[in-house]
Design a protein around this motif. Structure first.
Motif, PDB file in Angstrom:
ATOM      1  N   HIS A 103       0.841  -1.200   0.000  1.00  0.00           N
ATOM      2  CA  HIS A 103       0.000   0.000   0.000  1.00  0.00           C
ATOM      3  C   HIS A 103       0.877   1.251   0.000  1.00  0.00           C
ATOM      4  O   HIS A 103       0.489   2.283  -0.543  1.00  0.00           O
ATOM      5  CB  HIS A 103      -0.892   0.040   1.247  1.00  0.00           C
ATOM      6  CG  HIS A 103      -2.201  -0.633   1.083  1.00  0.00           C
ATOM      7  ND1 HIS A 103      -2.335  -1.993   1.012  1.00  0.00           N
ATOM      8  CD2 HIS A 103      -3.457  -0.129   0.988  1.00  0.00           C
ATOM      9  CE1 HIS A 103      -3.618  -2.296   0.884  1.00  0.00           C
ATOM     10  NE2 HIS A 103      -4.310  -1.188   0.864  1.00  0.00           N
ATOM     11  N   ARG A 153       4.234  -5.078 -11.293  1.00  0.00           N
ATOM     12  CA  ARG A 153       4.312  -3.723 -11.852  1.00  0.00           C
ATOM     13  C   ARG A 153       5.385  -3.650 -12.925  1.00  0.00           C
ATOM     14  O   ARG A 153       5.192  -3.057 -13.973  1.00  0.00           O
ATOM     15  CB  ARG A 153       4.611  -2.710 -10.753  1.00  0.00           C
ATOM     16  CG  ARG A 153       4.687  -1.304 -11.308  1.00  0.00           C
ATOM     17  CD  ARG A 153       4.703  -0.284 -10.244  1.00  0.00           C
ATOM     18  NE  ARG A 153       4.449   1.020 -10.806  1.00  0.00           N
ATOM     19  CZ  ARG A 153       4.180   2.061 -10.100  1.00  0.00           C
ATOM     20  NH1 ARG A 153       4.095   1.956  -8.792  1.00  0.00           N
ATOM     21  NH2 ARG A 153       3.976   3.207 -10.663  1.00  0.00           N
ATOM     22  N   GLU A 170       2.793  -4.544  -6.953  1.00  0.00           N
ATOM     23  CA  GLU A 170       1.943  -3.486  -6.420  1.00  0.00           C
ATOM     24  C   GLU A 170       0.614  -4.105  -5.997  1.00  0.00           C
ATOM     25  O   GLU A 170       0.219  -5.165  -6.486  1.00  0.00           O
ATOM     26  CB  GLU A 170       1.718  -2.381  -7.455  1.00  0.00           C
ATOM     27  CG  GLU A 170       0.992  -2.847  -8.710  1.00  0.00           C
ATOM     28  CD  GLU A 170       0.911  -1.771  -9.783  1.00  0.00           C
ATOM     29  OE1 GLU A 170       1.332  -0.628  -9.528  1.00  0.00           O
ATOM     30  OE2 GLU A 170       0.407  -2.083 -10.872  1.00  0.00           O
ATOM     31  N   THR A 207      -3.384  -4.465  -5.773  1.00  0.00           N
ATOM     32  CA  THR A 207      -4.515  -4.216  -6.678  1.00  0.00           C
ATOM     33  C   THR A 207      -5.696  -3.681  -5.860  1.00  0.00           C
ATOM     34  O   THR A 207      -5.651  -3.648  -4.626  1.00  0.00           O
ATOM     35  CB  THR A 207      -4.943  -5.528  -7.371  1.00  0.00           C
ATOM     36  OG1 THR A 207      -5.401  -6.441  -6.374  1.00  0.00           O
ATOM     37  CG2 THR A 207      -3.809  -6.138  -8.175  1.00  0.00           C
ATOM     38  N   ASP A 208      -6.755  -3.281  -6.562  1.00  0.00           N
ATOM     39  CA  ASP A 208      -7.962  -2.835  -5.855  1.00  0.00           C
ATOM     40  C   ASP A 208      -8.520  -3.968  -4.990  1.00  0.00           C
ATOM     41  O   ASP A 208      -8.945  -3.740  -3.860  1.00  0.00           O
ATOM     42  CB  ASP A 208      -9.027  -2.354  -6.848  1.00  0.00           C
ATOM     43  CG  ASP A 208      -8.648  -1.017  -7.482  1.00  0.00           C
ATOM     44  OD1 ASP A 208      -7.798  -0.293  -6.909  1.00  0.00           O
ATOM     45  OD2 ASP A 208      -9.192  -0.699  -8.560  1.00  0.00           O
ATOM     46  N   ALA A 209      -8.492  -5.196  -5.522  1.00  0.00           N
ATOM     47  CA  ALA A 209      -8.958  -6.346  -4.729  1.00  0.00           C
ATOM     48  C   ALA A 209      -8.064  -6.532  -3.505  1.00  0.00           C
ATOM     49  O   ALA A 209      -8.545  -6.895  -2.428  1.00  0.00           O
ATOM     50  CB  ALA A 209      -8.959  -7.611  -5.582  1.00  0.00           C
ATOM     51  N   ARG A 221      -6.480  -4.112  -1.923  1.00  0.00           N
ATOM     52  CA  ARG A 221      -6.824  -3.048  -0.963  1.00  0.00           C
ATOM     53  C   ARG A 221      -8.058  -3.447  -0.145  1.00  0.00           C
ATOM     54  O   ARG A 221      -8.108  -3.273   1.061  1.00  0.00           O
ATOM     55  CB  ARG A 221      -7.080  -1.734  -1.698  1.00  0.00           C
ATOM     56  CG  ARG A 221      -5.842  -1.060  -2.183  1.00  0.00           C
ATOM     57  CD  ARG A 221      -6.151   0.289  -2.864  1.00  0.00           C
ATOM     58  NE  ARG A 221      -4.938   0.936  -3.279  1.00  0.00           N
ATOM     59  CZ  ARG A 221      -4.254   0.612  -4.382  1.00  0.00           C
ATOM     60  NH1 ARG A 221      -4.688  -0.359  -5.171  1.00  0.00           N
ATOM     61  NH2 ARG A 221      -3.147   1.243  -4.697  1.00  0.00           N
ATOM     62  N   THR A 222      -9.038  -4.006  -0.836  1.00  0.00           N
ATOM     63  CA  THR A 222     -10.258  -4.460  -0.162  1.00  0.00           C
ATOM     64  C   THR A 222      -9.932  -5.589   0.809  1.00  0.00           C
ATOM     65  O   THR A 222     -10.388  -5.584   1.959  1.00  0.00           O
ATOM     66  CB  THR A 222     -11.298  -4.918  -1.193  1.00  0.00           C
ATOM     67  OG1 THR A 222     -11.604  -3.808  -2.058  1.00  0.00           O
ATOM     68  CG2 THR A 222     -12.563  -5.409  -0.531  1.00  0.00           C
ATOM     69  N   THR A 259      -7.119  -6.268   2.250  1.00  0.00           N
ATOM     70  CA  THR A 259      -6.328  -5.766   3.384  1.00  0.00           C
ATOM     71  C   THR A 259      -7.244  -5.237   4.475  1.00  0.00           C
ATOM     72  O   THR A 259      -7.086  -5.569   5.651  1.00  0.00           O
ATOM     73  CB  THR A 259      -5.356  -4.649   2.932  1.00  0.00           C
ATOM     74  OG1 THR A 259      -4.516  -5.161   1.891  1.00  0.00           O
ATOM     75  CG2 THR A 259      -4.501  -4.172   4.088  1.00  0.00           C
ATOM     76  N   ARG A 260      -8.196  -4.428   4.088  1.00  0.00           N
ATOM     77  CA  ARG A 260      -9.135  -3.868   5.074  1.00  0.00           C
ATOM     78  C   ARG A 260      -9.946  -4.969   5.742  1.00  0.00           C
ATOM     79  O   ARG A 260     -10.131  -4.972   6.954  1.00  0.00           O
ATOM     80  CB  ARG A 260     -10.058  -2.848   4.405  1.00  0.00           C
ATOM     81  CG  ARG A 260      -9.340  -1.577   3.955  1.00  0.00           C
ATOM     82  CD  ARG A 260     -10.300  -0.560   3.355  1.00  0.00           C
ATOM     83  NE  ARG A 260     -11.426  -0.254   4.221  1.00  0.00           N
ATOM     84  CZ  ARG A 260     -11.380   0.552   5.277  1.00  0.00           C
ATOM     85  NH1 ARG A 260     -10.257   1.113   5.630  1.00  0.00           N
ATOM     86  NH2 ARG A 260     -12.470   0.787   5.987  1.00  0.00           N
TER      87      ARG A 260
END
Length: 197
Positions: free
Chosen positions: A15, A61, A76, A78-80, A82-83, A85-86
């Protein structure tokens, strides 16, 4: 992909910036996260990266070549990722998992030793816990000198609280063992086991 401490660590570091595995491992050690995440073997880091990549939580990347170093792949999040991780963070913060560390397992069979042996062993453990507390205090002092935000050291605060509780328990049990308030004999316990089986 199921959550894991190492997977969460890799995602969290990605991140901040794209990194290659060596950079991830270096940051884990520099930030002291190797005290709470097992990265002693580089192979486990690479396996975790492969699983994250396969699950679409990270992406390549770039791959670079430098004559001084082997080929390096930079990853890097990805959007998935990031989701995930949360979701993993929230799950790990909220729900205690059933861990099976060796110390409680060993405690469950202390009856195999003599009370005085257990007193010696627990006293030795208490000395090691005191040493770890000293190390954590030194790390906290270093963080204060660097003016690091408290949030970066929460895991050390937690580890310190757990170690203080363990040390208090160790001292109390050792005291009971030495005074004779806590004692047993193997034959009585073996007879009890035979009677209940």
């Amino acid at each position: 992909m199921r959550s894991s401490p190492l997977g969460l660590t890799v995602l969290s570091l990605l991140h901040l910036q794209p990194l290659h595995p060596y950079g991830i491992q270096r940051l884990i050690k520099q930030w002291g996260k190797d005290q709470v995440v097992n990265v002693s073997q580089r192979a486990s880091l690479y396996r975790t990266i492969d699983r994250l990549l396969e699950a679409g939580l990270i992406a390549v990347r770039e791959t670079s070549r430098d004559q001084q170093y082997p080929e390096r792949t930079v990853y890097e999040v990805t959007d998935a990722g990031r989701t995930a991780t949360r979701e993993w963070l929230r799950e790990m913060l909220v729900a205690p998992r059933a861990d099976y560390p060796e110390f409680p397992a060993a405690l469950s069979f202390t009856m195999m030793l003599l009370p005085q042996e257990v007193a010696v062993d627990l006293s030795a453990r208490a000395a090691q816990v005191r040493a770890r507390l000293g190390e954590l205090e030194a790390a906290a002092e270093g963080a204060r000198q660097l003016a690091l935000p408290r949030v970066t050291m929460l895991e050390d605060e937690y580890r310190r609280a757990v170690l203080i509780a363990e040390l208090n328990w160790l001292d109390a049990v050792t005291s009971d063992l030495r005074s004779g308030a806590l004692t047993w004999d193997f034959e009585t316990l073996a007879a009890l086991a035979r009677a209940t089986s």
